[in-house]
Write a protein that holds these residues in place. Structure first.
Motif, PDB file in Angstrom:
ATOM      1  N   ARG A  80      54.147  45.759  37.860  1.00  0.00           N
ATOM      2  CA  ARG A  80      52.530  44.948  37.864  1.00  0.00           C
ATOM      3  C   ARG A  80      51.589  46.155  38.514  1.00  0.00           C
ATOM      4  NH1 ARG A  80      53.242  38.592  39.370  1.00  0.00           N
ATOM      5  NH2 ARG A  80      54.709  38.433  37.455  1.00  0.00           N
ATOM      6  N   SER A  81      51.745  47.072  38.955  1.00  0.00           N
ATOM      7  CA  SER A  81      51.248  47.104  40.369  1.00  0.00           C
ATOM      8  C   SER A  81      51.165  49.162  39.741  1.00  0.00           C
ATOM      9  CB  SER A  81      50.906  47.992  41.418  1.00  0.00           C
ATOM     10  OG  SER A  81      50.452  46.117  41.282  1.00  0.00           O
ATOM     11  N   VAL A  95      46.624  50.331  41.485  1.00  0.00           N
ATOM     12  CA  VAL A  95      46.332  50.225  40.206  1.00  0.00           C
ATOM     13  C   VAL A  95      46.943  48.967  39.975  1.00  0.00           C
ATOM     14  CG1 VAL A  95      45.193  50.820  38.087  1.00  0.00           C
ATOM     15  CG2 VAL A  95      45.447  52.083  39.713  1.00  0.00           C
ATOM     16  N   ASP A  96      46.378  47.629  38.912  1.00  0.00           N
ATOM     17  CA  ASP A  96      46.269  46.754  38.449  1.00  0.00           C
ATOM     18  C   ASP A  96      46.953  47.036  37.242  1.00  0.00           C
ATOM     19  OD1 ASP A  96      47.030  44.730  37.065  1.00  0.00           O
ATOM     20  OD2 ASP A  96      46.126  43.351  37.864  1.00  0.00           O
ATOM     21  N   THR A  99      45.223  45.081  33.573  1.00  0.00           N
ATOM     22  CA  THR A  99      44.194  44.902  33.886  1.00  0.00           C
ATOM     23  C   THR A  99      43.334  46.385  33.936  1.00  0.00           C
ATOM     24  OG1 THR A  99      43.329  44.785  36.278  1.00  0.00           O
ATOM     25  CG2 THR A  99      43.158  43.012  34.820  1.00  0.00           C
ATOM     26  N   LYS A 101      42.650  48.733  36.545  1.00  0.00           N
ATOM     27  CA  LYS A 101      41.142  47.794  36.984  1.00  0.00           C
ATOM     28  C   LYS A 101      42.149  48.974  38.801  1.00  0.00           C
ATOM     29  CE  LYS A 101      37.867  46.407  34.770  1.00  0.00           C
ATOM     30  NZ  LYS A 101      36.967  47.350  34.688  1.00  0.00           N
ATOM     31  N   VAL A 102      41.242  49.849  39.366  1.00  0.00           N
ATOM     32  CA  VAL A 102      41.737  50.098  40.854  1.00  0.00           C
ATOM     33  C   VAL A 102      41.357  48.913  41.729  1.00  0.00           C
ATOM     34  CG1 VAL A 102      41.344  51.460  42.700  1.00  0.00           C
ATOM     35  CG2 VAL A 102      40.949  52.816  40.418  1.00  0.00           C
ATOM     36  N   LYS A 103      42.872  48.118  42.167  1.00  0.00           N
ATOM     37  CA  LYS A 103      42.916  46.721  42.541  1.00  0.00           C
ATOM     38  C   LYS A 103      42.284  47.532  44.700  1.00  0.00           C
ATOM     39  CE  LYS A 103      46.066  43.557  44.891  1.00  0.00           C
ATOM     40  NZ  LYS A 103      47.201  43.252  44.493  1.00  0.00           N
ATOM     41  N   SER A 104      42.866  48.484  45.141  1.00  0.00           N
ATOM     42  CA  SER A 104      42.128  48.785  46.314  1.00  0.00           C
ATOM     43  C   SER A 104      42.389  50.068  46.465  1.00  0.00           C
ATOM     44  CB  SER A 104      43.445  47.843  47.251  1.00  0.00           C
ATOM     45  OG  SER A 104      43.345  47.554  48.537  1.00  0.00           O
ATOM     46  N   GLU A 142      47.938  45.094  52.379  1.00  0.00           N
ATOM     47  CA  GLU A 142      47.278  46.124  51.439  1.00  0.00           C
ATOM     48  C   GLU A 142      46.497  47.068  52.633  1.00  0.00           C
ATOM     49  OE1 GLU A 142      44.511  44.953  48.420  1.00  0.00           O
ATOM     50  OE2 GLU A 142      46.262  43.870  47.425  1.00  0.00           O
TER      51      GLU A 142
END
Length: 157
Positions: A80-81, A95-96, A99, A101-104, A142
């Protein structure tokens, strides 16, 4: 002292001085490259590191925007990541993958290099090449939970 001898001395001394400075500078440069890369001297020159790779250099100031410089990636055990080391931003990115997108973005040491994960995927280890340490990251929280001091220029994990 004859005139030709004076000319030889007059022209020869600066040449000998210049050769000595260039030779010693070259030797120092080889030792510096070996120290920074943690291995035998590589076919690099000063511009390889100092013109492009340093965040505080003139190129970065001219561009006026930070560049992450993604280097190594690792997929989480559940798929997932995506985990990414950002050389120039000194960050560990999550990164997710669903989606895209950068999650953190997690600050780590200087010049993060490689990533290793625990089998359960709860912890990441990031080698920080120029900080000479390894960041231990709790992936659920995180954030960096520990920093391990190691030897010169840690790279692969």
């Amino acid at each position: 002292m004859s005139k030709p001898v004076r000319w030889i001395i007059f022209l020869g001394m600066p040449l000998v001085t210049l050769w000595t400075v260039v030779y010693l500078g070259y030797q120092w440069g080889l030792e510096h490259a070996q120290f920074m890369t943690g291995g035998t001297p590589h076919p690099v020159n000063c511009f390889s590191c100092h013109l492009y790779l340093d965040q505080d250099n003139q190129t970065a100031k001219l561009l006026e925007k930070p560049y992450i410089s993604p280097f190594k990636i690792k997929v989480s055990p559940d798929g997932r990541s995506l985990y990414v080391t950002g050389h120039e931003s000194n960050e560990f990115l999550i990164v997710d993958l669903e989606t895209g997108k950068v999650k953190s973005k997690i600050p780590v040491g200087i010049w993060p290099h490689s990533i290793a994960l625990t089998k359960d995927g709860s912890t990441a280890f990031v080698s920080n090449h120029w900080s000479e340490n390894i960041s231990v990251i709790d992936l659920d929280m995180e954030k960096v939970i520990d920093t391990l001091q190691v030897g010169t220029g840690p790279a692969g994990l």
